[in-house]
Design a protein around this motif. Sequence first.
Motif, short mmCIF file in Angstrom:
data_model
loop_
_atom_site.label_atom_id
_atom_site.label_comp_id
_atom_site.label_asym_id
_atom_site.label_seq_id
_atom_site.Cartn_x
_atom_site.Cartn_y
_atom_site.Cartn_z
N VAL A 93 113.09 31.74 120.03
CA VAL A 93 111.92 30.87 120.21
C VAL A 93 112.46 29.51 120.70
N ARG A 94 111.99 29.10 121.89
CA ARG A 94 112.64 27.93 122.48
C ARG A 94 112.22 26.60 121.84
N ARG A 95 111.11 26.61 121.10
CA ARG A 95 110.69 25.38 120.41
C ARG A 95 110.79 25.59 118.90
N ASP A 96 110.26 24.62 118.13
CA ASP A 96 110.32 24.78 116.67
C ASP A 96 109.02 25.39 116.14
N GLY B 253 110.69 34.93 123.57
CA GLY B 253 109.27 34.60 123.70
C GLY B 253 108.69 34.30 122.34
N ALA B 254 107.54 33.63 122.36
CA ALA B 254 106.94 33.22 121.08
C ALA B 254 105.42 33.28 121.14
N GLY B 255 104.90 34.06 122.10
CA GLY B 255 103.45 34.27 122.17
C GLY B 255 103.06 35.55 121.43
N ASP B 256 101.81 35.95 121.58
CA ASP B 256 101.35 37.17 120.91
C ASP B 256 102.11 38.41 121.40
N THR B 257 102.44 38.43 122.68
CA THR B 257 103.17 39.59 123.19
C THR B 257 104.52 39.70 122.51
N ALA B 258 105.26 38.60 122.46
CA ALA B 258 106.59 38.62 121.84
C ALA B 258 106.48 39.00 120.36
N ARG C 6 92.61 35.90 128.88
CA ARG C 6 93.51 37.03 129.12
C ARG C 6 93.37 38.17 128.11
N GLN C 7 92.19 38.46 127.70
CA GLN C 7 91.96 39.55 126.75
C GLN C 7 91.27 40.71 127.46
N ALA C 8 91.44 41.91 126.90
CA ALA C 8 90.78 43.08 127.50
C ALA C 8 89.27 42.87 127.53
N GLU D 223 93.55 46.22 118.53
CA GLU D 223 92.78 46.09 117.29
C GLU D 223 91.60 45.14 117.45
N ASN D 224 91.53 44.48 118.62
CA ASN D 224 90.52 43.44 118.74
C ASN D 224 89.46 43.74 119.80
N TYR D 225 89.41 45.02 120.25
CA TYR D 225 88.36 45.37 121.21
C TYR D 225 87.16 45.86 120.43
N MET E 188 105.84 28.65 117.14
CA MET E 188 105.42 29.77 118.01
C MET E 188 104.02 29.52 118.51
N ARG E 189 103.76 30.07 119.69
CA ARG E 189 102.43 29.98 120.27
C ARG E 189 101.52 31.12 119.74
N ALA E 190 102.14 32.15 119.21
CA ALA E 190 101.39 33.35 118.78
C ALA E 190 100.35 33.00 117.72
P1 NDP Z 1 101.96 33.43 126.44
O1 NDP Z 1 101.86 32.69 127.71
O2 NDP Z 1 100.90 33.26 125.41
O3 NDP Z 1 103.34 33.08 125.72
C1 NDP Z 1 104.55 33.04 126.43
C2 NDP Z 1 105.65 32.65 125.46
O4 NDP Z 1 106.89 32.73 126.13
C3 NDP Z 1 105.49 31.23 124.93
O5 NDP Z 1 105.80 31.20 123.57
C4 NDP Z 1 106.50 30.46 125.75
O6 NDP Z 1 107.09 29.40 125.05
C5 NDP Z 1 107.59 31.50 125.98
N1 NDP Z 1 108.34 31.24 127.20
C6 NDP Z 1 107.86 31.04 128.45
N2 NDP Z 1 108.87 30.86 129.33
C7 NDP Z 1 110.01 30.93 128.61
C8 NDP Z 1 111.38 30.81 128.93
N3 NDP Z 1 111.78 30.62 130.20
N4 NDP Z 1 112.27 30.94 127.94
C9 NDP Z 1 111.88 31.16 126.67
N5 NDP Z 1 110.60 31.28 126.29
C10 NDP Z 1 109.67 31.17 127.25
O7 NDP Z 1 102.11 34.97 126.88
P2 NDP Z 1 101.86 36.30 126.06
O8 NDP Z 1 102.25 37.36 127.00
O9 NDP Z 1 102.51 36.28 124.74
O10 NDP Z 1 100.29 36.35 125.82
C11 NDP Z 1 99.37 36.27 126.91
C12 NDP Z 1 97.94 36.35 126.38
O11 NDP Z 1 97.67 37.65 125.88
C13 NDP Z 1 97.66 35.39 125.24
O12 NDP Z 1 96.37 34.88 125.37
C14 NDP Z 1 97.76 36.27 124.03
O13 NDP Z 1 96.99 35.77 122.95
C15 NDP Z 1 97.23 37.59 124.52
N6 NDP Z 1 97.79 38.74 123.77
C16 NDP Z 1 97.08 39.22 122.70
C17 NDP Z 1 97.56 40.29 121.98
C18 NDP Z 1 96.76 40.79 120.85
O14 NDP Z 1 95.85 40.10 120.41
N7 NDP Z 1 97.02 41.99 120.34
C19 NDP Z 1 98.84 40.94 122.30
C20 NDP Z 1 99.51 40.32 123.40
C21 NDP Z 1 98.99 39.27 124.10
P3 NDP Z 1 106.28 28.03 124.75
O15 NDP Z 1 105.34 28.37 123.63
O16 NDP Z 1 107.37 27.10 124.35
O17 NDP Z 1 105.59 27.66 126.02
#
Ligand code: NDP
Length: 312
Positions: A176-179, A153-158, A286-288, A50-52, A181-183
């Motif tokens: 989510v391992r912390r309190d 996981g707690a990033g955008d992918t998750a 890390r974006q397209a 949606e962001n390209y 999300m990174r997303a």
């Molecule tokens: P990220 O590196 O952003 O996030 C990884 C997540 O996994 C973090 O929340 C991290 O936790 C967690 N994590 C890492 N290791 C472990 C572990 N051993 N156990 C539990 N949790 C763990 O990766 P993503 O793949 O989510 O995203 C990569 C990039 O792609 C980002 O820049 C993202 O914005 C982008 N993206 C954009 C999308 C979109 O816009 N449509 C869709 C997908 C990705 P912690 O936060 O605690 O470090």
Amino acid sequence: MEIEKVKCLIIGSGPAGYTAAIYASRAGLNPILYQGLQPGGQLTITNDVENYPGYPEGVMGPEMMEDFKKQAERFGTDVRYGIATSVDFSSQPHKVVIDDQKTIEADTVIISTGASAKWLGMESESRLNGSGVSACAVCDGFFYRGQDVVIVGAGDTAAEEATYLSNLCSKVYMLVRRDEMRASTIMQERVLNTKNIEVLWNTVTDEILGEHAVEAVRVKNVLTNETREIPAKGFFVAIGHKPNSDIFAEYLNLDENGYIRTIPGTAKTNIDGVFACGDVQDFTYRQAVTAAGSGCMAALDAERYLASKGLH
Ligand code: NDP
């Protein structure tokens, strides 16, 4: 071993590789592009992009990559199946071995090999890989429709994958391992507003249970050390990616996480005539669209390098 000589070899077929190919072919470098393990790259295992810019209604990742490929081929890029298995960057022309059976001698090499999914590294995770454990919800979510699943996981992918799974599965537990999300905020809101996603904060995977297929996941709260078992058929890992740079490590400067170091503001590596673009050298954006931009830079740098050496 068969040897083929080219001016410009591109390794990898994500947005970076294809954009480099479009520029290199339009500049008359007659590039050959090897697609690698995952033709089209990571966008082929994603859903809506949606962001390209240029797609006001969004576009499906695989469809977008097919368009990139067609555009590169339209200007004469020779797109081939094949994986670069080793390299020798010790002298010009650079040598890249494809599928262990053919050597390409290239005046310039553009590396756009991207990154691959990371795993937790648990024995049960590798044992049950393909039997309930997956790193791609879009690829495998279908198998768990109507069932309960766990995603880590707690990033955008998750966040994106949890939302995707919530449309197929009865319940999605998100660890989510912390309190927090990174997303991004918008992705978090989608997760938190979806009824059948339950976020378990401060929670990690203790063990994936099941002999031949995933049956449950034992999770641990890191604040209380309490464990509990969640019955689930699918276990999705979405914890980020590792750059695909192993075969270049002998020659190229890599950072501590394995990303190729480029000279800031360029796609140049420490080896003359070798350029890197896309996720294999970008740990920040890390974006397209940023990958595509860096692919353009790599092709322009390669063209200028060839001109400066009188090779083009
Ligand atoms: P990220 O590196 O952003 O996030 C990884 C997540 O996994 C973090 O929340 C991290 O936790 C967690 N994590 C890492 N290791 C472990 C572990 N051993 N156990 C539990 N949790 C763990 O990766 P993503 O793949 O989510 O995203 C990569 C990039 O792609 C980002 O820049 C993202 O914005 C982008 N993206 C954009 C999308 C979109 O816009 N449509 C869709 C997908 C990705 P912690 O936060 O605690 O470090």
